[in-house]
Each structure stands twice: as structure tokens, then as C-alpha cells.
Design a protein around this motif. Structure first.
Motif, PDB file in Angstrom:
ATOM      1  N   PRO A   1     120.749 -85.474  13.254  1.00 58.67           N
ATOM      2  CA  PRO A   1     120.077 -84.254  12.282  1.00 58.67           C
ATOM      3  C   PRO A   1     121.119 -84.008  11.090  1.00 58.67           C
ATOM      4  CG  PRO A   1     119.574 -83.884  14.531  1.00 58.67           C
ATOM      5  CD  PRO A   1     120.627 -84.871  14.556  1.00 58.67           C
ATOM      6  N   GLU A   2     122.417 -84.027  11.370  1.00 59.35           N
ATOM      7  CA  GLU A   2     123.556 -83.726  10.516  1.00 59.35           C
ATOM      8  C   GLU A   2     123.386 -84.563   9.244  1.00 59.35           C
ATOM      9  OE1 GLU A   2     128.069 -83.880   9.881  1.00 59.35           O
ATOM     10  OE2 GLU A   2     127.537 -84.140  11.920  1.00 59.35           O
ATOM     11  N   ILE A   3     122.615 -85.812   9.399  1.00 61.24           N
ATOM     12  CA  ILE A   3     122.568 -86.466   8.044  1.00 61.24           C
ATOM     13  C   ILE A   3     121.011 -86.564   7.902  1.00 61.24           C
ATOM     14  CG2 ILE A   3     122.750 -88.943   7.284  1.00 61.24           C
ATOM     15  CD1 ILE A   3     125.319 -87.319   7.073  1.00 61.24           C
ATOM     16  N   ASN A   4     120.191 -86.874   8.772  1.00 60.67           N
ATOM     17  CA  ASN A   4     118.842 -87.005   8.773  1.00 60.67           C
ATOM     18  C   ASN A   4     118.170 -86.180   7.931  1.00 60.67           C
ATOM     19  OD1 ASN A   4     118.885 -89.741   9.774  1.00 60.67           O
ATOM     20  ND2 ASN A   4     118.884 -88.874  11.756  1.00 60.67           N
ATOM     21  N   ILE A   5     118.402 -84.705   8.470  1.00 68.52           N
ATOM     22  CA  ILE A   5     117.694 -83.702   7.580  1.00 68.52           C
ATOM     23  C   ILE A   5     118.158 -83.306   6.362  1.00 68.52           C
ATOM     24  CG2 ILE A   5     117.315 -81.114   7.909  1.00 68.52           C
ATOM     25  CD1 ILE A   5     116.152 -82.871   9.863  1.00 68.52           C
ATOM     26  N   PRO A   6     119.489 -83.202   5.838  1.00 60.88           N
ATOM     27  CA  PRO A   6     119.573 -82.944   4.459  1.00 60.88           C
ATOM     28  C   PRO A   6     118.857 -84.378   3.475  1.00 60.88           C
ATOM     29  CG  PRO A   6     121.460 -83.403   5.692  1.00 60.88           C
ATOM     30  CD  PRO A   6     120.516 -83.091   6.642  1.00 60.88           C
ATOM     31  N   GLY A   7     119.124 -85.489   4.117  1.00 70.85           N
ATOM     32  CA  GLY A   7     118.707 -86.570   3.548  1.00 70.85           C
ATOM     33  C   GLY A   7     117.105 -86.481   3.209  1.00 70.85           C
ATOM     34  N   SER A   8     116.520 -86.251   4.507  1.00 76.76           N
ATOM     35  CA  SER A   8     114.960 -85.960   4.245  1.00 76.76           C
ATOM     36  C   SER A   8     114.525 -84.845   3.333  1.00 76.76           C
ATOM     37  CB  SER A   8     114.619 -85.857   5.575  1.00 76.76           C
ATOM     38  OG  SER A   8     114.772 -86.729   6.706  1.00 76.76           O
ATOM     39  N   LEU A   9     115.186 -83.700   3.424  1.00 77.01           N
ATOM     40  CA  LEU A   9     114.879 -82.542   2.491  1.00 77.01           C
ATOM     41  C   LEU A   9     115.016 -83.077   1.174  1.00 77.01           C
ATOM     42  CD1 LEU A   9     116.503 -79.621   4.491  1.00 77.01           C
ATOM     43  CD2 LEU A   9     114.192 -80.062   4.355  1.00 77.01           C
ATOM     44  N   ALA A  10     116.269 -83.871   0.783  1.00 76.56           N
ATOM     45  CA  ALA A  10     116.172 -84.421  -0.780  1.00 76.56           C
ATOM     46  C   ALA A  10     115.148 -85.139  -1.337  1.00 76.56           C
ATOM     47  CB  ALA A  10     117.606 -84.901  -0.661  1.00 76.56           C
ATOM     48  N   ALA A  11     114.992 -86.196  -0.368  1.00 75.60           N
ATOM     49  CA  ALA A  11     113.891 -87.099  -0.554  1.00 75.60           C
ATOM     50  C   ALA A  11     112.376 -86.389  -0.872  1.00 75.60           C
ATOM     51  CB  ALA A  11     113.606 -88.037   0.788  1.00 75.60           C
ATOM     52  N   ALA A  12     112.096 -85.504   0.132  1.00 78.40           N
ATOM     53  CA  ALA A  12     110.641 -84.493  -0.175  1.00 78.40           C
ATOM     54  C   ALA A  12     110.754 -83.689  -1.377  1.00 78.40           C
ATOM     55  CB  ALA A  12     110.686 -83.545   1.123  1.00 78.40           C
ATOM     56  N   ARG A  13     112.191 -83.504  -2.019  1.00 79.07           N
ATOM     57  CA  ARG A  13     112.043 -82.479  -3.351  1.00 79.07           C
ATOM     58  C   ARG A  13     111.854 -83.722  -4.312  1.00 79.07           C
ATOM     59  NH1 ARG A  13     116.539 -79.833  -0.547  1.00 79.07           N
ATOM     60  NH2 ARG A  13     115.967 -77.784  -0.067  1.00 79.07           N
ATOM     61  N   GLU A  14     112.435 -84.703  -4.290  1.00 74.99           N
ATOM     62  CA  GLU A  14     112.341 -85.796  -5.395  1.00 74.99           C
ATOM     63  C   GLU A  14     111.101 -86.469  -5.342  1.00 74.99           C
ATOM     64  OE1 GLU A  14     115.542 -88.391  -5.273  1.00 74.99           O
ATOM     65  OE2 GLU A  14     117.259 -86.883  -4.702  1.00 74.99           O
ATOM     66  N   THR A  15     110.255 -86.646  -4.329  1.00 77.37           N
ATOM     67  CA  THR A  15     108.881 -87.362  -4.365  1.00 77.37           C
ATOM     68  C   THR A  15     107.984 -86.463  -4.082  1.00 77.37           C
ATOM     69  OG1 THR A  15     109.344 -87.920  -1.789  1.00 77.37           O
ATOM     70  CG2 THR A  15     110.269 -89.298  -3.459  1.00 77.37           C
ATOM     71  N   GLY A  16     107.919 -85.656  -3.447  1.00 74.37           N
ATOM     72  CA  GLY A  16     106.778 -84.493  -3.023  1.00 74.37           C
ATOM     73  C   GLY A  16     106.292 -84.745  -1.827  1.00 74.37           C
ATOM     74  N   VAL A  17     106.864 -85.736  -1.049  1.00 79.55           N
ATOM     75  CA  VAL A  17     106.026 -86.157   0.153  1.00 79.55           C
ATOM     76  C   VAL A  17     106.113 -84.977   1.347  1.00 79.55           C
ATOM     77  CG1 VAL A  17     106.406 -88.526  -0.002  1.00 79.55           C
ATOM     78  CG2 VAL A  17     107.951 -87.289   1.269  1.00 79.55           C
ATOM     79  N   ARG A  18     105.161 -85.255   2.317  1.00 76.65           N
ATOM     80  CA  ARG A  18     105.298 -84.189   3.401  1.00 76.65           C
ATOM     81  C   ARG A  18     106.017 -84.818   4.541  1.00 76.65           C
ATOM     82  NH1 ARG A  18     101.652 -83.461   7.752  1.00 76.65           N
ATOM     83  NH2 ARG A  18     100.294 -84.891   6.552  1.00 76.65           N
ATOM     84  N   LEU A  19     106.768 -84.367   5.288  1.00 81.25           N
ATOM     85  CA  LEU A  19     107.658 -84.815   6.462  1.00 81.25           C
ATOM     86  C   LEU A  19     107.192 -84.517   7.749  1.00 81.25           C
ATOM     87  CD1 LEU A  19     111.207 -84.028   4.855  1.00 81.25           C
ATOM     88  CD2 LEU A  19     110.051 -86.266   4.620  1.00 81.25           C
ATOM     89  N   ILE A  20     107.482 -85.353   8.572  1.00 85.03           N
ATOM     90  CA  ILE A  20     107.214 -84.698  10.126  1.00 85.03           C
ATOM     91  C   ILE A  20     108.614 -85.296  10.684  1.00 85.03           C
ATOM     92  CG2 ILE A  20     106.150 -85.173  12.301  1.00 85.03           C
ATOM     93  CD1 ILE A  20     103.766 -86.260  11.032  1.00 85.03           C
ATOM     94  N   LEU A  21     109.254 -84.080  10.941  1.00 85.46           N
ATOM     95  CA  LEU A  21     110.760 -84.317  11.713  1.00 85.46           C
ATOM     96  C   LEU A  21     110.693 -84.370  12.980  1.00 85.46           C
ATOM     97  CD1 LEU A  21     112.679 -81.604   9.447  1.00 85.46           C
ATOM     98  CD2 LEU A  21     112.311 -84.211   8.994  1.00 85.46           C
ATOM     99  N   VAL A  22     111.205 -85.480  13.663  1.00 86.66           N
ATOM    100  CA  VAL A  22     110.665 -85.794  14.929  1.00 86.66           C
ATOM    101  C   VAL A  22     112.009 -86.008  15.802  1.00 86.66           C
ATOM    102  CG1 VAL A  22     109.805 -87.350  16.808  1.00 86.66           C
ATOM    103  CG2 VAL A  22     108.750 -87.449  14.398  1.00 86.66           C
ATOM    104  N   GLY A  23     112.209 -85.028  16.997  1.00 90.89           N
ATOM    105  CA  GLY A  23     113.445 -84.899  17.733  1.00 90.89           C
ATOM    106  C   GLY A  23     113.661 -83.780  18.394  1.00 90.89           C
ATOM    107  N   ASP A  24     114.752 -83.286  18.807  1.00 83.04           N
ATOM    108  CA  ASP A  24     114.895 -82.019  19.536  1.00 83.04           C
ATOM    109  C   ASP A  24     114.801 -81.061  18.450  1.00 83.04           C
ATOM    110  OD1 ASP A  24     115.977 -80.564  21.962  1.00 83.04           O
ATOM    111  OD2 ASP A  24     117.794 -79.995  20.375  1.00 83.04           O
ATOM    112  N   GLU A  25     113.636 -79.889  18.810  1.00 81.63           N
ATOM    113  CA  GLU A  25     113.761 -78.990  17.967  1.00 81.63           C
ATOM    114  C   GLU A  25     114.675 -77.894  17.420  1.00 81.63           C
ATOM    115  OE1 GLU A  25     110.081 -75.784  16.531  1.00 81.63           O
ATOM    116  OE2 GLU A  25     109.859 -77.155  18.535  1.00 81.63           O
ATOM    117  N   PRO A  26     115.406 -77.474  18.454  1.00 80.95           N
ATOM    118  CA  PRO A  26     116.623 -76.596  18.520  1.00 80.95           C
ATOM    119  C   PRO A  26     117.858 -77.174  17.502  1.00 80.95           C
ATOM    120  CG  PRO A  26     115.935 -76.432  20.775  1.00 80.95           C
ATOM    121  CD  PRO A  26     115.124 -77.624  20.263  1.00 80.95           C
TER     122      PRO A  26
END
Length: 355
Positions: free
Chosen positions: A18-43
Motif C-alpha cells: 500500500p505504501e506505493i500502490n495507494i499514492p500511485g492509484s490516487l494520482a492516476a484517479a485524479r489524472e484520468t477520472g477513473v473509479r478505483l477498487i482498492l483490494v487488500g487488507d482494509e486497515p
């Protein structure tokens, strides 16, 4: 870009999770407008989300209790890790909840999940990893870069057929030039695999231009370069390592004197453009071609920028309906079944050779 695109992210995948996947995913969502499903340990996911602004991003979290380890056998991941973030992310695509999946996890396990959860396109014997690489002129497709270490000649032809569709539909190349990676330009050069594949490719409908030597990969003269996964993975990792080494050597040399440092300040914009061109993070991950769905596998050591680029790439694949075009193109091409394990490949090889 359409706003209804949804991408599943294996938030626990890769060396950094998550340390890398979350910020990378958030940046992509802002740049493209896509919706994300973040899969993994919720905490773990929420802990990382709390470190970044995300109120402007559309996302949901799907909690899982297992992680597919980077060193685990693909068969073990399939059998024993059914609630792993990777497996669940692939199932979201199969169920239609997501249009594509991006993972930086175990590439072998990702390929296995793709084959057994999404399934193969009818007529495709082996899905393959395709890497979009920078060259002096334009991006090209190198296939296979690691999915299939041992191949038959007909596998290489199928790889070429799939990559040709990708080059046309995603890279917008009207008539992609296809070559096979070998040790010499002449037709007779290579091992038994490349020589037999050469004969099959020559007899196909592809715009086949012959052998391509390693030194010519980055000239941009060939749009699609075909090889087995062993050779392709070595070529890919060598390219990544060489790019990093060149950047480090250049940096060291430029710091050796006051004059070189002054020159660096003047040429800084050019150096930044150069660094961007050779940075693997700018080209995201490798799509798995041949699956009934869009799946992109990133390097295990990917940084946040690489995850962002991979998600942008996945969004483009969805927007351009790349997989639909791949299915249509392959089904319309009767050669897909001819170049298969059925044995017809051998007959066609003899026909192409004029025997």
C-alpha cells in the motif's frame, strides 16, 4: 476519458504494498477520472489513505485476508490464497465489477490468475506479457517478456498476431512492422526456435520484416518484436539496468569539476527529458495479452509513478476497447487456429518453405 471506467488495484502487491500502490492509484484517479477498487487488507489501506488527500477520488475498498507472496509458486497462490488481494482483484474483473486489474505482485501468479480466473481468448494457446518500450523514434511492443520461458514456433507467431493488434489499436500504427529477435539479420541465423518461427511468420499475413538484432531494438524501425519469454525478460531487465547505470554514470561524471557542473545547469532541461525517456516508470507495466479481460503486471519494485502510469495505461486500454479489438482481430484471423498446437503449424511451415 469516460468517467465510468473502474479499475481494480491489487493494493498489497509488489515489494512495497500500500505504501506505493495507494499514492500511485490516487494520482492516476485524479489524472484520468477513473473509479478505483482498492483490494487488500482494509486497515493497511486506510492507514495509507490517511496519509494522502483523497476526498476528490472515487474509490471503494474490498477487504481481503491474504497476500500472494512474491516468491510463492503460482499453483500455491491459486490453491491456497483464494482470498488474496490478487485473486480477488482478478475475480472483480471476471464478475464485471471492474474493467481491468493492475498488480505489481508475483508475475507468475498474476499470469496463473489471469488464465484460470479470466480465461484465455478462444484459439490462444498461451497468453503473453507485452512490454511497450521507448525507442529513438516511437514506442514499440516487445513480446513475450517473461510469461513463457519455453516456447514452440507457433507460440511466437501467436504472440506476433496479438501484439500486432495491440500496436494497431493502442499505439495507432496502421500497418505494424513485425520482426523476430535473433542473433543476426540473415534468414538462416538463430537457433531452431527462431528459424522455425521465422518460416511461419514469413508465411503469415503479418507485415513481417525478418530478424531483428539486439542492437536494433531501440532504433524504432520495427513496431513489434517477437521472442520467447526467457530472451524477452533478459532483454527487458538489461534495458532497465542499462538505463539506470547510464543515468548514474552521467551524474557522476557531471559532478567531477566546476565546469561540468556549470554545463549541467545549462543542459538541465535536456537531462530531465533524457531521464524521463529511459525511466521504466513512464511506461507502466506489461499487459497480459490473450486473456478475456484487461490485466497489467508491474515490476515488483515499482514506484508510485509506475503504478500511476500502469493505471493510465489500463484506462486507455478500456477506453479504446483494446481487448475487444484483440478478440475480434484474432477471431477474424484464421491463422490463429492454423498456428496452434494442433500440428497444422508444421504443415503450414512446409507450405511456406515451398516443400
Amino acid at each position: 476519458m469516460p468517467k465510468d471506467i473502474c479499475l481494480a488495484v491489487d493494493a498489497m502487491g509488489g515489494d512495497f504494498g500500500p505504501e506505493i500502490n495507494i499514492p500511485g492509484s490516487l494520482a492516476a484517479a485524479r489524472e484520468t477520472g477513473v473509479r478505483l477498487i482498492l483490494v487488500g487488507d482494509e486497515p493497511s489501506i486506510r492507514k495509507e489513505l490517511d496519509r494522502h488527500a483523497h476526498a476528490d477520488v472515487r474509490f471503494e475498498i474490498v477487504h481481503t485476508t491474504q497476500v500472494a507472496g512474491m516468491a510463492e509458486k503460482p499453483s500455491d497462490v491459486l490453491r491456497r490464497k483464494k482470498d488474496s488481494s490478487m485473486q480477488v482483484a482478478f475475480r472483480l474483473v471476471r464478475e464485471g465489477r471492474a474493467h481491468g486489474v493492475v498488480t505489481a505482485g508475483n508475475s507468475g501468479a498474476a499470469l496463473a490468475c489471469g488464465m484460470f480466473i479470466l480465461g484465455r481468448i478462444s484459439g490462444v494457446d498461451r497468453p503473453a506479457l507485452a512490454s511497450i518500450m521507448p525507442t529513438l523514434k516511437k514506442p514499440i511492443v516487445l513480446i513475450d517478456v517473461g510469461a513463457n520461458a519455453d516456447c514452440k514456433p507457433y507460440n511466437l507467431v501467436q504472440f506476433g498476431l496479438m501484439a500486432e493488434v495491440l500496436a494497431r489499436c493502442v499505439l495507432d500504427i496502421s500497418s505494424p512492422k513485425v520482426g523476430i529477435l535473433s542473433i543476426g539479420e540473415e534468414e538462416g541465423k538463430g537457433n531452431s526456435l527462431t528459424k522455425d518461427a521465422f518460416t511461419l511468420l514469413k508465411g503469415s499475413s503479418l507485415n513481417f520484416i525478418g530478424n531483428v538484432e539486439g542492437r536494433d531494438v531501440f532504433t524504432g524501425e520495427t513496431d513489434v518484436i517477437v521472442c520467447d519469454g526467457f530472451v524477452g525478460n533478459v532483454a527487458l531487465k538489461l534495458s532497465e539496468g542499462l538505463g539506470s547505470a547510464l543515468a548514474s554514470m552521467l551524474k557522476t561524471e557531471l559532478k567531477k569539476s566546476i565546469w561540468s557542473r556549470l554545463g549541467t545547469l545549462i543542459a538541465l532541461p535536456a537531462f530531465k527529458r533524457f531521464a524521463k525517456k529511459i525511466d521504466y516508470a513512464e511506461y507502466g507495466g506489461a499487459p497480459i495479452l490473450g486473456l478475456n479481460g484487461i490485466a497489467i503486471v508491474c515490476h515488483g519494485k515499482s514506484n508510485a509513478r509506475a503504478i500511476t502510469t500502469a493505471l493510465q495505461q489500463a484506462a486507455i486500454f478500456v477506453e479504446k476497447k483494446a481487448n475487444d479489438h484483440l478478440v475480434e482481430g484474432l477471431h477474424a484471423n484464421t491463422e490463429l487456429s492454423l498456428f496452434s498446437r494442433t500440428g497444422k503449424a508444421s504443415a503450414l511451415k512446409q507450405e511456406a518453405a515451398g516443400l
